[in-house]
Scaffold this motif. Structure first.
Motif, PDB file in Angstrom:
ATOM      1  N   THR A   1      65.444  87.638  36.254  1.00  0.00           N
ATOM      2  CA  THR A   1      64.054  87.926  36.537  1.00  0.00           C
ATOM      3  C   THR A   1      63.377  86.663  36.940  1.00  0.00           C
ATOM      4  OG1 THR A   1      64.409  89.965  35.290  1.00  0.00           O
ATOM      5  CG2 THR A   1      62.289  89.238  35.694  1.00  0.00           C
TER       6      THR A   1
ATOM      7  N   THR B   1      60.452  88.427  30.975  1.00  0.00           N
ATOM      8  CA  THR B   1      60.751  87.010  31.602  1.00  0.00           C
ATOM      9  C   THR B   1      59.707  86.108  30.967  1.00  0.00           C
ATOM     10  OG1 THR B   1      60.907  85.838  33.750  1.00  0.00           O
ATOM     11  CG2 THR B   1      58.994  87.341  33.502  1.00  0.00           C
TER      12      THR B   1
ATOM     13  N   PRO C   1      60.418  84.223  36.841  1.00  0.00           N
ATOM     14  CA  PRO C   1      59.113  83.805  35.690  1.00  0.00           C
ATOM     15  C   PRO C   1      57.822  84.132  36.311  1.00  0.00           C
ATOM     16  CG  PRO C   1      59.708  81.933  36.725  1.00  0.00           C
ATOM     17  CD  PRO C   1      60.625  82.767  37.392  1.00  0.00           C
TER      18      PRO C   1
END
Length: 301
Positions: free
Chosen positions: A133, A66, A135
């Motif tokens: 996902t 990510t 961060p």
């Protein structure tokens, strides 16, 4: 705002995946990151400079695949630079074009205060991130920012939302994984710490530091890595203004490889003290006390 699915199944998984990113976490670090993901709480990392606090956030983002969003703190940091600001030049141009075309004023006002004219800074970027996902938001060296900025962070770390007067409240669909670091140049207020899982990052054990050096310094031999780590372990026992951290060990290892050294010797140590110390007083004290020969002999022994 639960995550769509757990990021980690176990503490052991955290340890293994971090190791794949060349970050060798001990049990305490892995447990804290596991709980941070499960409980959706920020992690507050405190410790000496160069002990790998920032690297934890980098490794975490890499292992999750990510984005790492970094806010580097400094004295005078405010919401404009940390959160958002309006694109005034573009707004002004739009107003002039609207006046020339005799457009509806109310419509133009609504338009220029929309997301299209918003310049997102790290905190807002983290809250509005799009993707499966969330961060990793790194708020680095928060102790360098003013106390007023700490108060500003409370709403974000409590509710993962911010308020923009012209647009209303913006709330994260999935909260970012937040990592705050501090070198303890000043005390951080309890209100901020209470919202986080706390972890002190100290100097690593000999074995862990050796593994780090072997992973981070291409071409270094096991024997030289062991000498470096033994040397550094001994240096940290002395009363220097700024004891060297893992970052300095890695820098020194890379320097010695670049110099084609296979072992420590007093002359090389003396010539490369700038890799170990960052203050001239520490270098002078090291030389005056005759540590070069003493520590080199101990490392070799």
């Amino acid at each position: 705002m639960p995550y769509d699915e757990p990021m980690f199944d176990s503490i052991e998984e955290v340890t293994t995946r971090l190791a794949s990113e060349r970050y060798f976490a001990d049990r305490e670090i892995a447990t804290t990151l596991f709980l941070a993901a499960r409980l959706q709480k920020p992690v507050f990392l405190e410790g000496e400079a160069g002990t790998g606090k920032t690297e934890i956030a980098k490794a975490l983002a890499s292992m999750l695949g990510t984005r790492l969003i970094r806010l580097q703190c400094y004295e005078g940091l405010d919401a404009t630079h940390a959160l958002y600001e309006w694109n005034y030049a573009r707004q002004l141009l739009r107003i002039k074009l609207a006046e020339a075309a005799d457009e509806d004023t109310a419509k133009v006002e609504r338009e220029i205060f929309s997301e299209e004219y918003l310049i997102k800074r790290p905190l807002l970027e983290a809250l509005t991130h799009q993707g499966d996902t969330p961060p990793v938001l790194l708020i680095d060296e928060v102790d360098r920012a003013d106390e007023e900025f700490e108060a500003f962070l409370l709403e974000i770390l409590s509710d993962y939302q911010i308020s923009i007067p012209e647009m209303g409240t913006i709330k994260a669909k999935q909260p970012p994984l937040v990592v705050l670091t501090s070198n303890r140049t000043r005390e951080i207020h309890d209100a901020l710490k209470r919202r986080c899982l706390y972890l002190w990052i100290g100097y690593p054990t000999f074995e862990r530091e050796r593994d780090i050096v072997m992973a981070k310094v291409p071409g270094i031999s096991e024997s030289l890595a062991a000498q470096l780590c033994t040397f550094m372990e001994r240096v940290r026992e002395e009363d220097f203004y700024k004891r060297p951290g893992v970052a300095e060990t890695i820098d020194w290892g890379m320097a010695l490889v670049a110099l084609h050294k296979e072992a420590l010797d007093p002359e090389t140590v003396d010539e490369t003290l700038g890799c170990i110390f960052k203050y001239t007083d520490d270098i002078e004290r090291f030389r005056e006390k005759g540590y070069v020969k003493l520590l080199q002999a101990e490392a070799a022994g």
